[in-house]
Structures are given as C-alpha cells and as structure tokens.
Enzyme design. Structure first.
Site, PDB file in Angstrom:
ATOM      1  N   HIS A 183      28.928 -11.517 -35.658  1.00 46.66           N
ATOM      2  CA  HIS A 183      28.587 -10.280 -34.935  1.00 46.66           C
ATOM      3  C   HIS A 183      28.649 -10.956 -33.632  1.00 46.66           C
ATOM      4  O   HIS A 183      28.273 -11.772 -32.388  1.00 46.66           O
ATOM      5  CB  HIS A 183      26.763  -9.922 -34.748  1.00 46.66           C
ATOM      6  CG  HIS A 183      26.283  -9.178 -34.730  1.00 46.66           C
ATOM      7  ND1 HIS A 183      26.038  -8.196 -34.709  1.00 46.66           N
ATOM      8  CD2 HIS A 183      25.676  -8.825 -32.730  1.00 46.66           C
ATOM      9  CE1 HIS A 183      26.034  -7.002 -33.670  1.00 46.66           C
ATOM     10  NE2 HIS A 183      25.421  -7.500 -32.868  1.00 46.66           N
ATOM     11  N   CYS A 184      29.287  -9.675 -32.774  1.00 47.08           N
ATOM     12  CA  CYS A 184      29.748 -10.106 -31.121  1.00 47.08           C
ATOM     13  C   CYS A 184      28.820  -9.491 -30.238  1.00 47.08           C
ATOM     14  O   CYS A 184      29.247  -8.553 -30.163  1.00 47.08           O
ATOM     15  CB  CYS A 184      30.785 -10.194 -31.345  1.00 47.08           C
ATOM     16  SG  CYS A 184      32.096 -10.088 -28.864  1.00 47.08           S
ATOM     17  N   PRO A 185      27.988 -10.551 -29.638  1.00 46.34           N
ATOM     18  CA  PRO A 185      27.153 -10.205 -28.134  1.00 46.34           C
ATOM     19  C   PRO A 185      27.600  -8.662 -27.583  1.00 46.34           C
ATOM     20  O   PRO A 185      27.214  -8.517 -27.115  1.00 46.34           O
ATOM     21  CB  PRO A 185      25.859 -11.120 -28.287  1.00 46.34           C
ATOM     22  CG  PRO A 185      26.957 -12.065 -27.930  1.00 46.34           C
ATOM     23  CD  PRO A 185      27.795 -11.673 -29.206  1.00 46.34           C
ATOM     24  N   GLY A 188      28.497  -5.799 -28.714  1.00 43.19           N
ATOM     25  CA  GLY A 188      27.704  -5.665 -29.382  1.00 43.19           C
ATOM     26  C   GLY A 188      28.244  -4.572 -30.785  1.00 43.19           C
ATOM     27  O   GLY A 188      27.505  -4.002 -31.091  1.00 43.19           O
TER      28      GLY A 188
END
Length: 423
Positions: A183-185, A188
């Site tokens: 999950h890439c912050p 998003g």
C-alpha cells in the site's frame, strides 16, 4: 413551513421500501475506499496524500519554468530553448496522469463473500455431550499446486473467502487484493495486479523528470559562469532557485530512483514487494518466475484483466442476519488463528501451519501474474456483516487454467465458535 403528509397505504409503503433497497455497489462498499464521480474512481482512505504528491511535483516544476527554463529560452539557436520549457510541462502532465491512473483505479480487489463457505469438518472434541450437534468449523489453511509446487492459501475472515495465491488483505483499504505488492501512501492506494504497471511507470517517469530538472539547472549555472567569467559557486549564488532545485531533485532521485531500481529487480525476478521481504525467493526457486523477458512481458505487455467489481451496478441493500444455526446452536464462522511461518525447501516452498488434512479441490497453473500464496496475517475478529455466498475462487482460477484435481490438505486445527442470543 412544516407540511403533514397523508398516511401511506401499505402498498405504497412497500414500493418505497423496495425502491430504497436498490443502491449502487460503491454506496454499500464495505472496504475503506473513497469513491469519486459516482463510483467511477476508487481511491484508498488516504486519498489526500495524492494532492501532496501532486504539490511536490508541480511546485518545483513551476519554479524551474519561472527561474531557469525561461532564462534559457534565448540561449539556444533556432529557438530550441523553447523546447526546454515545453518538454518539462508536457512531461509533468504525463507524470500526473500516471499518478492518477495508479491511484484512481481498482488495484485488483477480490469481491468479498457475503456468506462464509460451507464448513467441511465437524468438531469432534470431547466437550460435545450426548444429544448435542457437533459444531461445523472452517479450515484455516488449504493447499493448492502452482506450476508443480505446493503452496497454501489462507482463509480471510474479513472477506469470508480463501485468498487465491499471490493475494493478500490490505489492512488500510480493508480489501483482499490480487498480486498484492504494497500500500503506497504517496499514491493513496494499494498496488496490485491492475495498477502495478502504472505505478512503475509513475516512479520511473518521476525519476527522469528529476534528472531533467537537475541537469538544466546545472546548464543554467554553467552559462552564468561563462557569461560573467566567475566560478561555478559564484554562478550558483546568482541563481538561488537553481540551488534549491538541485538539492531537491538530488534527494528526490535517491527516493524515486531507488524505487525504480528496486522494482526493476522485482519485475525481473517476478516478485512483489511483499513477497521479497516475506518469502525471499532468491534463496529458493520461485514458482512464478518466467525468465527476465517473460516477467517484463507479463507486467508491460500482457492485457490488464478487467475489474471484478462493478461499482456503479445496482444492488439490493443487504440486511443483517444472525449467524447460521446448526443443531440448535448459533455458530460463528471464525476459523482458528495459527502462527504463520514458511520453510523454503530445495524444490517446494512448504508453509508451516501445523498438521493439515482436506483439500481445496484444484490446481493452479497460470504462472506468476495471476496467483500466488500469501500467508499474511488476516484481520482476526472482524466481521463483514453480510451473508450471501459468492465463490470467487472458481472464477479466479478458471482464468489461469484451474483444474479439478485434488492437490492438498486442510488444517485439522480448527477455530472456535461462540453462541449468539436470538431475540
């Protein structure tokens, strides 16, 4: 002014209730996602980080255009200096489009079941007394075969399904995602099977954009040095915007450039970020590896599968039902938690989860891009709150050459249950 409406007849009230039950899929979505434009775009719960990423791209490029590229327009013959600004503007739009294509699409979410699968075993514990019906329980782990190698799939008690190989449950978005990478912050969104290609193109293009700005800042400083016959350091002092951009892009290249190199390695070995840190396939044979050319072809040239979710489709509003009744007792479908460990042998990765008996009834043989084992710890204790059966394992496996051959065992160690008071 308050108006008192006449009472509704039973027929009209029933029609209104029936109409209210029809909602679009995104309006009844149980994950943590945020939707825009009536379900046409799906983002993660941290969608605001997308605006931060756009800010970090647009502001430095704007400074570059105003204080560097504009000064270089007349310094090249045949008006070639104009191309410096045109290229950086077009390339910036391209990077932003890739960012939105990564962030605003379904990454490969597997629709959750609304009812747990039918249990295959019964509780034969000594606590079951005479006249009591044994409680049905679900096996925690089932085995499948991928390209001749035995892997295990794990039951997700949130989505109420057995995760296909190479699938994992994202605790942030609260969805099971095919070929889950991470999950890439910064975008998003989860990175999975359906947006990994655009994610890699985004980070690699961002790297090239940083190098482009970095290089022409030095070109501008060198032109000042030659035109005013000063040292390079005095030339840099005369263009503070170039100093800021050089430092900023240098640090950015370390970040996005490192990501580009790292994911190039992952693509070449057909691993995901999650698998690389969890399984370490470089120490054993990877059942999904197709060779360097085949792995790159799978990511960049194979057709991206259609989404398994129609977020704009009309569905009936789901009602809450009590847990299934079995022999007078209300039984929870929770399955036993067990510690997850992995042993990688010479030829087959064997996952340690205690003794296992049973079967999943199939063999996977579709290669690396479709399915993979994921012993990821599920969100134990969550409940979906809806109970209609949707068996996604068959539809996922059918697209990659799933056969009906029995290939494994399910766990003997089974989970607990609890009684529910019926009102």
């Amino acid at each position: 002014m308050h108006v008192v409406h006449p009472p509704k007849t039973p027929d009209s009230a029933g029609d209104d209730d029936q109409a209210q039950e029809l909602l679009r899929t995104y309006q009844t979505w149980k994950g943590s996602n945020i939707f825009f434009l009536g379900g046409r775009f799906i983002f993660g719960p941290d969608v605001r980080s997308v605006f931060l990423s756009i800010f970090l791209i647009v502001v430095p490029v704007s400074v570059f255009c105003a204080f560097v590229a504009r000064k270089l327009i007349n310094d090249f013959p045949h008006h070639l200096g104009v191309l410096i600004m045109v290229i950086v503007i077009l390339f910036t739009f391209y990077v932003i489009i890739l960012l939105l294509m990564t962030s605003g699409r379904d990454p490969g979410i597997i629709p959750r079941n609304t009812h747990p699968p039918q249990p295959e075993t019964t509780d034969q514990s000594p606590e079951v007394g005479p006249g009591q019906t044994p409680q049905l329980r679900l096996p925690r782990i089932k085995e499948v075969t991928v390209n001749g190698m035995i892997v295990k799939v794990k039951y997700c008690d949130t989505c109420m399904l057995y995760r296909p190989p190479r699938c994992s449950h994202c605790s942030i978005c609260d969805n099971c995602v095919e070929r889950f990478d991470h999950h890439c912050p910064w975008v998003g969104q989860c990175i999975g099977r359906r947006n990994y290609r655009f994610f890699f193109m985004f980070v690699s293009s961002s790297t090239l954009l940083c190098i482009y700005v970095f290089g022409f800042c030095w070109v501008y400083a060198i032109k000042i040095m030659h035109s005013e016959d000063v040292s390079i350091w005095r030339a840099l002092i005369k263009t503070p915007a170039s100093i800021v951009l050089i430092i900023y892009t240098f640090l950015a290249v370390w970040f996005v450039g490192g990501l580009t190199i790292f994911h190039s390695y992952l693509i070449g070995t057909n691993q995901s970020t999650y698998e690389n840190f969890r399984y370490r396939y470089d120490r054993s044979e990877n059942p999904y590896n197709k060779g360097i050319f085949g792995n790159f072809k799978e990511v960049f040239w194979d057709t991206i599968p259609a989404s398994k979710n129609n977020f704009r489709a009309f569905v009936k509003k789901e009602l809450e039902f009590p847990t299934r009744v079995t022999g007078g007792n209300y039984i929870n479908s929770d399955v036993e938690k067990s510690p997850i460990d992995i042993e990688m042998g010479d030829r087959k990765p064997i996952w340690k989860n205690g003794p296992a008996t049973g079967d999943i009834g199939g063999t996977y043989g579709g290669g690396g891009g479709d399915l993979q084992p994921h012993p990821r710890q599920s969100s134990w204790g969550r409940r979906s709150g809806s109970w209609d059966l949707q068996n996604e394992m068959g539809s996922i496996a059918s697209g990659i050459g799933y056969s009906d051959r029995v290939s494994g065992r399910s766990s003997d160690s089974l989970g607990g249950s609890r009684d529910v008071v019926v009102k």
